[in-house]
Design an enzyme around this catalytic site. Structure first.
Site, PDB file in Angstrom:
ATOM      1  N   TRP A 181      -1.205  -0.661   1.414  1.00 29.87           N
ATOM      2  CA  TRP A 181      -0.509  -1.691   0.637  1.00 29.87           C
ATOM      3  C   TRP A 181       0.250  -0.995  -0.484  1.00 29.87           C
ATOM      4  CZ3 TRP A 181      -0.935  -2.992  -4.626  1.00 29.87           C
ATOM      5  CH2 TRP A 181      -0.051  -4.016  -5.009  1.00 29.87           C
ATOM      6  N   GLU A 220      -0.066  -3.929   4.926  1.00 29.80           N
ATOM      7  CA  GLU A 220      -0.353  -5.238   4.317  1.00 29.80           C
ATOM      8  C   GLU A 220       0.865  -5.767   3.569  1.00 29.80           C
ATOM      9  OE1 GLU A 220      -3.495  -4.997   1.425  1.00 29.80           O
ATOM     10  OE2 GLU A 220      -3.584  -7.164   1.120  1.00 29.80           O
ATOM     11  N   LYS A 222       3.159  -8.783   1.461  1.00 28.48           N
ATOM     12  CA  LYS A 222       2.899  -9.667   0.326  1.00 28.48           C
ATOM     13  C   LYS A 222       4.185 -10.391  -0.019  1.00 28.48           C
ATOM     14  CE  LYS A 222       1.040  -9.130  -4.338  1.00 28.48           C
ATOM     15  NZ  LYS A 222      -0.083  -8.479  -5.031  1.00 28.48           N
ATOM     16  N   ASP A 254      -3.525 -10.815   4.362  1.00 22.76           N
ATOM     17  CA  ASP A 254      -4.304 -11.119   3.156  1.00 22.76           C
ATOM     18  C   ASP A 254      -4.064 -12.590   2.844  1.00 22.76           C
ATOM     19  OD1 ASP A 254      -4.750 -11.620   0.293  1.00 22.76           O
ATOM     20  OD2 ASP A 254      -5.151  -9.472   0.125  1.00 22.76           O
ATOM     21  N   HIS A 257      -1.459 -13.664   0.165  1.00 29.51           N
ATOM     22  CA  HIS A 257      -0.137 -13.036   0.144  1.00 29.51           C
ATOM     23  C   HIS A 257       1.003 -13.837   0.755  1.00 29.51           C
ATOM     24  CE1 HIS A 257      -1.644  -8.685  -0.662  1.00 29.51           C
ATOM     25  NE2 HIS A 257      -2.127  -9.578  -1.501  1.00 29.51           N
ATOM     26  N   HIS A 281      -7.777  -9.425   4.982  1.00 33.40           N
ATOM     27  CA  HIS A 281      -8.301  -9.439   3.616  1.00 33.40           C
ATOM     28  C   HIS A 281      -8.509 -10.893   3.260  1.00 33.40           C
ATOM     29  CE1 HIS A 281      -6.903  -5.405   1.644  1.00 33.40           C
ATOM     30  NE2 HIS A 281      -7.846  -5.238   2.553  1.00 33.40           N
ATOM     31  N   ASP A 289      -1.443 -15.063  -6.044  1.00 38.83           N
ATOM     32  CA  ASP A 289      -2.385 -14.102  -5.482  1.00 38.83           C
ATOM     33  C   ASP A 289      -3.400 -13.679  -6.537  1.00 38.83           C
ATOM     34  OD1 ASP A 289      -3.477 -12.231  -3.713  1.00 38.83           O
ATOM     35  OD2 ASP A 289      -2.125 -10.651  -4.397  1.00 38.83           O
ATOM     36  N   ASP A 291      -6.662 -13.546  -6.502  1.00 34.84           N
ATOM     37  CA  ASP A 291      -7.877 -12.853  -6.064  1.00 34.84           C
ATOM     38  C   ASP A 291      -9.148 -13.433  -6.655  1.00 34.84           C
ATOM     39  OD1 ASP A 291      -6.999 -10.691  -4.185  1.00 34.84           O
ATOM     40  OD2 ASP A 291      -5.723 -10.164  -5.863  1.00 34.84           O
ATOM     41  N   ASP A 321     -11.206  -9.289  -0.230  1.00 33.56           N
ATOM     42  CA  ASP A 321     -10.371  -8.720  -1.287  1.00 33.56           C
ATOM     43  C   ASP A 321     -10.271  -9.713  -2.438  1.00 33.56           C
ATOM     44  OD1 ASP A 321      -8.634  -7.296  -2.812  1.00 33.56           O
ATOM     45  OD2 ASP A 321      -6.892  -7.509  -1.492  1.00 33.56           O
TER      46      ASP A 321
HETATM   47  C1  RNT Z   1      -2.805  -6.301  -3.447  1.00 36.12           C
HETATM   48  C2  RNT Z   1      -3.461  -6.207  -2.114  1.00 36.12           C
HETATM   49  C3  RNT Z   1      -4.382  -5.041  -1.942  1.00 36.12           C
HETATM   50  C4  RNT Z   1      -5.311  -4.819  -3.127  1.00 36.12           C
HETATM   51  C5  RNT Z   1      -6.482  -3.910  -2.833  1.00 36.12           C
HETATM   52  C6  RNT Z   1      -7.079  -3.362  -4.070  1.00 36.12           C
HETATM   53  O1  RNT Z   1      -2.090  -7.446  -3.614  1.00 36.12           O
HETATM   54  O2  RNT Z   1      -4.131  -7.383  -1.809  1.00 36.12           O
HETATM   55  O3  RNT Z   1      -5.080  -5.179  -0.769  1.00 36.12           O
HETATM   56  O4  RNT Z   1      -5.822  -6.013  -3.614  1.00 36.12           O
HETATM   57  O5  RNT Z   1      -6.160  -2.947  -1.927  1.00 36.12           O
HETATM   58 ZN    ZN Z   2      -5.308  -7.343   0.011  1.00 33.80          ZN
END
Ligand code: RNT
Ligand code: ZN
Length: 413
Positions: A181, A220, A222, A254, A257, A281, A289, A291, A321
């Site tokens: 990523w 990955e 986003k 993810d 994302h 993820h 995003d 998290d 994640d």
């Molecule tokens: C960031 C991505 C990535 C990170 C991790 C730490 O937007 O989601 O995967 O969160 O790798």
């Molecule tokens: Zn991620």
């Protein structure tokens, strides 16, 4: 007693509770190490979550080094049922006293201590190059930078990390997912969208050139990040097309994302039509995003349902994640990972065959009725039994242990 009743209730909709528990227990969930220290890592003083990702909160007790992170992870893992892997980032290199090398010079030996520990714990490892929180991220760019020196540094980093991942996979007898990523993007409207993407494409070709058998490569995408609102080089289309045209490279989904109304549960069956593996993820985006810690919500259950009804549990590589620095970090790990386990078991108990058959007959009334009316079956009793058999505490019973650990260990940091 209540478990036996639950078993009967589920048998009534054609679900085999014993088999569901067996399958759930055999499906690995990769726990991300970075929940334990707010994505800080061990290799920089002021790096950590940056460049489009952010942790918020200042709950005391974050793990500050290898020993603390391992201990916290072990505590969390001991309170979670099911098979686990650990997901590491390259920023978690373990250096000998007085040693330090930059990310483009990393070697297997810097991760050998993690592998030794993983062997003791019976865990396999997943891995990631770390292209954020570092001075070589120039103007928010890494692999797509117009500066040849910047690109070179990050390409070398990714090549080094991929080799380390391969060795980890070999040592542990299970291929490591190695996920790339990058934060590259623009705060404001770009005047060139094509050039950076062509540079990224060329960089990835170099990174993936070497054939390595114990690595599963993923990229990955986003949609945007803080400070990168207008444009992201590694967009969804870019990476899906890249992966589709490159042998053994997979697009990683993810759940944070995409645009807020876009759900990865719907993307899973689409990608499964074309890819033999599906790295994930699982996160919980709140308006962006963000998290947040994963919880037992609709989308988590829908993700797990798709994996189950597509028969894709063995093709999926389920990773988590999230990172929340505003609550106890060990508890965050436990809540999020238990929720993922719970949703997996729940998905294994749904009457998928009957529901599919109703859809094919266009009997949408009965389909909706059955989806809705299975929600109140005694799932909690099956989950309790699953935890009991795994030798871990039941819901609400693990919390006291985390608080004891906080009093004894994390609050003293
Ligand atoms: C960031 C991505 C990535 C990170 C991790 C730490 O937007 O989601 O995967 O969160 O790798
Ligand atoms: Zn991620």
């Amino acid at each position: 007693m209540s478990f036996e009743n639950a078993k009967k209730a589920y048998a009534g909709i054609g679900a085999d509770v014993e088999k569901a528990m067996e399958t759930a227990a055999a499906t690995a969930i990769s726990m991300h190490c970075w929940q334990g220290d707010d994505v800080a890592g061990f290799d920089t003083v002021d790096g950590g979550a940056a460049d489009g990702i952010q942790t918020t909160g200042n709950y005391p007790g974050r793990a500050r080094n290898f020993e603390e992170l391992k201990a916290d992870f072990e505590k969390a893992a001991s309170l979670i049922p099911g098979k686990k892997r650990i997901n590491l980032h390259a920023s978690y290199a373990v250096f000998a006293e007085g040693e330090w090398v930059d990310r483009d010079k990393l070697e297997y030996k810097h991760f050998a201590p993690w592998v030794e520990w993983a062997k003791e714990q019976g865990l396999a490892i997943d891995f990631n190059p770390t292209l954020f929180g570092h001075p070589m991220v120039k103007d928010g760019l890494t692999l797509s930078s117009p500066d040849e020196k910047v690109r070179r540094f990050w390409i070398d980093h990714c090549i080094a990390v991929r080799r380390i991942a391969d060795r980890m996979g070999r040592e542990l007898g299970s291929p490591a997912l190695n996920n790339v990523w990058i934060p590259d993007g623009m705060k404001d409207i770009p005047s060139d969208r094509f050039g950076p993407r062509m540079r990224l494409k060329a960089a990835l070709d170099e990174i993936f050139a070497e054939k390595l058998d114990f690595v599963v490569d993923s990229v990955e995408s986003k949609v945007f990040g803080i400070g990168l609102e207008s444009y992201t080089t590694g967009s969804n289309e870019f990476y899906v097309a890249y992966a589709a045209s490159h042998e053994k490279v997979y697009p990683l989904l993810d759940s944070g994302h995409y645009h807020p109304t876009e759900l990865i549960s719907d993307k899973i069956p689409s990608l499964l039509c074309f890819f033999d593996r599906l790295p994930l993820h699982i996160s919980r985006p709140v308006r962006w995003d963000s998290d947040h810690v994963v919880i037992f919500d609709d989308e988590l259950r829908e993700i797990m349902k798709e994996l189950v009804r597509c028969g894709a549990l063995e093709r999926a590589m389920i990773g988590l994640d999230f990172f929340d620095a505003s609550i106890n970090r060990v508890a965050a790990w436990v809540i999020g990972t238990r929720a993922a386990e719970k949703a997996l078991l729940w998905a294994l108990l749904q009457p998928h065959e009957a529901l599919k058959e109703m859809q094919d007959r266009a009997d949408y009334t009965q389909r909706l009725m059955l989806m809705e009316d299975t929600k109140t079956l005694p799932f909690g009793d099956v989950w309790d039994e699953y935890c009991r058999r795994a030798g871990v505490p039941l819901d609400r019973e693990w919390y006291e242990e985390v608080m004891r650990y906080e009093r004894k260990v994390t609050s003293k940091r």
